[in-house]
Design a protein around this motif. Structure first.
Motif, PDB file in Angstrom:
ATOM      1  N   THR A 160       9.473  12.061 -11.563  1.00 31.27           N
ATOM      2  CA  THR A 160      10.402  12.862 -10.770  1.00 31.27           C
ATOM      3  C   THR A 160      10.748  12.160  -9.464  1.00 31.27           C
ATOM      4  O   THR A 160      11.916  12.105  -9.060  1.00 31.27           O
ATOM      5  CB  THR A 160       9.785  14.243 -10.476  1.00 31.27           C
ATOM      6  OG1 THR A 160       9.523  14.910 -11.718  1.00 31.27           O
ATOM      7  CG2 THR A 160      10.725  15.088  -9.625  1.00 31.27           C
ATOM      8  N   ASN A 161       9.716  11.633  -8.797  1.00 31.29           N
ATOM      9  CA  ASN A 161       9.952  10.933  -7.534  1.00 31.29           C
ATOM     10  C   ASN A 161      10.783   9.671  -7.721  1.00 31.29           C
ATOM     11  O   ASN A 161      11.646   9.347  -6.886  1.00 31.29           O
ATOM     12  CB  ASN A 161       8.616  10.587  -6.878  1.00 31.29           C
ATOM     13  CG  ASN A 161       7.906  11.795  -6.306  1.00 31.29           C
ATOM     14  OD1 ASN A 161       8.532  12.793  -5.958  1.00 31.29           O
ATOM     15  ND2 ASN A 161       6.588  11.722  -6.205  1.00 31.29           N
ATOM     16  N   LEU A 162      10.528   8.942  -8.811  1.00 32.03           N
ATOM     17  CA  LEU A 162      11.275   7.712  -9.069  1.00 32.03           C
ATOM     18  C   LEU A 162      12.746   8.025  -9.349  1.00 32.03           C
ATOM     19  O   LEU A 162      13.649   7.339  -8.843  1.00 32.03           O
ATOM     20  CB  LEU A 162      10.655   6.964 -10.249  1.00 32.03           C
ATOM     21  CG  LEU A 162      11.287   5.628 -10.635  1.00 32.03           C
ATOM     22  CD1 LEU A 162      11.247   4.638  -9.474  1.00 32.03           C
ATOM     23  CD2 LEU A 162      10.575   5.039 -11.864  1.00 32.03           C
ATOM     24  N   GLY A 187       0.768  -1.230   0.000  1.00 30.18           N
ATOM     25  CA  GLY A 187       0.000   0.000   0.000  1.00 30.18           C
ATOM     26  C   GLY A 187       0.797   1.277   0.000  1.00 30.18           C
ATOM     27  O   GLY A 187       0.213   2.370   0.091  1.00 30.18           O
ATOM     28  N   THR A 188       2.114   1.198  -0.117  1.00 30.16           N
ATOM     29  CA  THR A 188       2.951   2.386   0.051  1.00 30.16           C
ATOM     30  C   THR A 188       3.210   3.100  -1.278  1.00 30.16           C
ATOM     31  O   THR A 188       3.256   2.480  -2.340  1.00 30.16           O
ATOM     32  CB  THR A 188       4.287   2.019   0.709  1.00 30.16           C
ATOM     33  OG1 THR A 188       4.939   0.997  -0.066  1.00 30.16           O
ATOM     34  CG2 THR A 188       4.065   1.515   2.124  1.00 30.16           C
ATOM     35  N   SER A 189       3.421   4.400  -1.202  1.00 28.84           N
ATOM     36  CA  SER A 189       3.567   5.246  -2.388  1.00 28.84           C
ATOM     37  C   SER A 189       4.973   5.829  -2.472  1.00 28.84           C
ATOM     38  O   SER A 189       5.761   5.764  -1.533  1.00 28.84           O
ATOM     39  CB  SER A 189       2.546   6.385  -2.341  1.00 28.84           C
ATOM     40  OG  SER A 189       2.781   7.192  -1.190  1.00 28.84           O
ATOM     41  N   LEU A 190       5.273   6.428  -3.626  1.00 23.17           N
ATOM     42  CA  LEU A 190       6.487   7.231  -3.792  1.00 23.17           C
ATOM     43  C   LEU A 190       6.225   8.673  -3.374  1.00 23.17           C
ATOM     44  O   LEU A 190       7.106   9.348  -2.863  1.00 23.17           O
ATOM     45  CB  LEU A 190       6.939   7.201  -5.250  1.00 23.17           C
ATOM     46  CG  LEU A 190       8.119   6.321  -5.638  1.00 23.17           C
ATOM     47  CD1 LEU A 190       8.391   6.438  -7.131  1.00 23.17           C
ATOM     48  CD2 LEU A 190       9.371   6.679  -4.856  1.00 23.17           C
ATOM     49  N   GLN A 191       5.024   9.144  -3.641  1.00 21.59           N
ATOM     50  CA  GLN A 191       4.633  10.495  -3.262  1.00 21.59           C
ATOM     51  C   GLN A 191       4.350  10.556  -1.761  1.00 21.59           C
ATOM     52  O   GLN A 191       3.776   9.631  -1.187  1.00 21.59           O
ATOM     53  CB  GLN A 191       3.365  10.894  -4.023  1.00 21.59           C
ATOM     54  CG  GLN A 191       2.803  12.258  -3.692  1.00 21.59           C
ATOM     55  CD  GLN A 191       3.573  13.387  -4.336  1.00 21.59           C
ATOM     56  OE1 GLN A 191       4.259  13.189  -5.335  1.00 21.59           O
ATOM     57  NE2 GLN A 191       3.481  14.573  -3.770  1.00 21.59           N
ATOM     58  N   GLN A 192       4.746  11.625  -1.124  1.00 20.99           N
ATOM     59  CA  GLN A 192       4.453  11.799   0.295  1.00 20.99           C
ATOM     60  C   GLN A 192       2.965  12.056   0.525  1.00 20.99           C
ATOM     61  O   GLN A 192       2.286  12.675  -0.287  1.00 20.99           O
ATOM     62  CB  GLN A 192       5.263  12.968   0.861  1.00 20.99           C
ATOM     63  CG  GLN A 192       6.758  12.723   0.900  1.00 20.99           C
ATOM     64  CD  GLN A 192       7.546  13.930   1.362  1.00 20.99           C
ATOM     65  OE1 GLN A 192       7.239  15.052   0.970  1.00 20.99           O
ATOM     66  NE2 GLN A 192       8.571  13.727   2.187  1.00 20.99           N
ATOM     67  N   ASN A 222       9.457   8.087  -0.613  1.00 20.31           N
ATOM     68  CA  ASN A 222       9.963   9.350  -1.124  1.00 20.31           C
ATOM     69  C   ASN A 222      11.393   9.616  -0.651  1.00 20.31           C
ATOM     70  O   ASN A 222      11.725   9.399   0.519  1.00 20.31           O
ATOM     71  CB  ASN A 222       9.040  10.489  -0.688  1.00 20.31           C
ATOM     72  CG  ASN A 222       9.298  11.762  -1.458  1.00 20.31           C
ATOM     73  OD1 ASN A 222      10.183  12.523  -1.127  1.00 20.31           O
ATOM     74  ND2 ASN A 222       8.508  11.988  -2.499  1.00 20.31           N
ATOM     75  N   ALA A 223      12.227  10.112  -1.558  1.00 20.29           N
ATOM     76  CA  ALA A 223      13.639  10.350  -1.227  1.00 20.29           C
ATOM     77  C   ALA A 223      13.818  11.433  -0.176  1.00 20.29           C
ATOM     78  O   ALA A 223      14.865  11.484   0.487  1.00 20.29           O
ATOM     79  CB  ALA A 223      14.405  10.720  -2.496  1.00 20.29           C
TER      80      ALA A 223
END
Length: 284
Positions: free
Chosen positions: A184-186, A119-124, A133-134
């Motif tokens: 961008t996040n990736l 269920g986790t995303s790259l976007q905050q 997210n980095a």
């Protein structure tokens, strides 16, 4: 004959001269963790308890060091949340298949680091879960880099990363902003991984395109994945759009096994195996 069986037959052609221990890393969300039933693995030509394949078992992802290298058993070590890590539903993902392919090809022991958060995303701030997210701290990317990688690798001595596979994005596809920002996040996430350690600086990275809800946003994210893979060195993408989700399996493909979880949109056993076989082409 499965790719694994064919590689067993020609394993002597793989290199065994290297003394470095070989590592494969599998990170992402639930399709990285894997929801394919282990009961279907032997019918597809893979082993439930492969010899020469180890995984870093970690009871608590938020702790700095409480893990150990153990022999891999399919159905365990799937999702790294503490409550599910022992494989409550006896599921598997691509990791154990990649381990077997590598063990047969290189004729060496293979070590797996698996870090999948459902269920986790790259976007905050997309949902209630931690993200990749980095720019986030003490969330998924830090858990992987600091609480898995940094503590697991020194226990093995001299190692090399033969490949990283990433399967994530389904959560971002539920949010318009996250979908727009995915590329961008990736890129930022990969750059942070590359910069973390010299072992990660140039190793092969395979990005898995989505085949879950089959929405327009998922198609957009797949486009971002392809663009990132084209732009970055030693990063490739694989499509699994032709591989069945659990809900797509025919009666014959189910082979009489009942699902431990409902046959939903997660990748089926055929998709997890196919994904691993496609990704391994970049790890040889």
């Amino acid at each position: 004959m499965s790719l694994f069986k064919m590689m067993q037959a020609i394993s002597s052609s793989g290199s065994s001269a290297s003394v470095k221990k070989k590592i494969i890393i599998d990170i992402g969300q639930s399709n990285s963790a894997g929801y394919a039933e282990t009961a279907r693995m032997p019918e597809a030509g893979y082993l439930l308890n492969p010899s020469g394949v180890s995984v870093y078992d970690k009871p608590d992802v938020s702790a700095t060091d409480n893990g150990n290298w153990v022999s891999y058993t399919a159905g365990q070590y799937q999702q790294v949340y503490p409550v599910d890590r022992q494989g409550t539903y006896s599921q598997f993902g691509a990791t154990v298949v990649l381990g077997q392919l590598a063990q047969s090809f290189f004729n060496e022991n293979i070590y797996l680091i698996k870090c999948g958060f459902g269920g986790t995303s790259l976007q905050q701030n997309v949902n209630q879960f931690t993200d990749w997210n980095a720019n986030s701290t003490n969330e998924n990317l830090d858990f992987f880099l600091e609480n898995f990688f940094d503590v697991a690798i020194p226990k093995l001595g001299d190692v090399e990363i033969i490949g990283v596979i990433w399967h994530q994005g389904e959560a971002d596809a539920t949010n318009g902003t996250a979908t727009t920002n995915y590329g961008t996040n990736l890129t930022a996430m990969i750059n942070k991984v590359r910069a973390h350690d010299s072992l990660l600086s140039s190793c092969p990275i395979v990005l898995t395109e989505l085949n879950y809800a089959q929405t327009a946003n998922e198609s957009t994210i797949n486009g971002h994945i392809q663009t990132v893979a084209t732009a970055m060195a030693n990063v490739n993408s694989i499509s699994i759009s032709d591989l069945p989700r659990k809900k797509d399996l025919t009666t014959l493909q189910k082979k009489g096994f009942s699902a431990g979880l409902q046959d939903d949109s997660h990748s089926s056993y055929l998709a997890q195996i196919g994904k691993a076989e496609r990704a391994f082409e970049f790890f040889k």
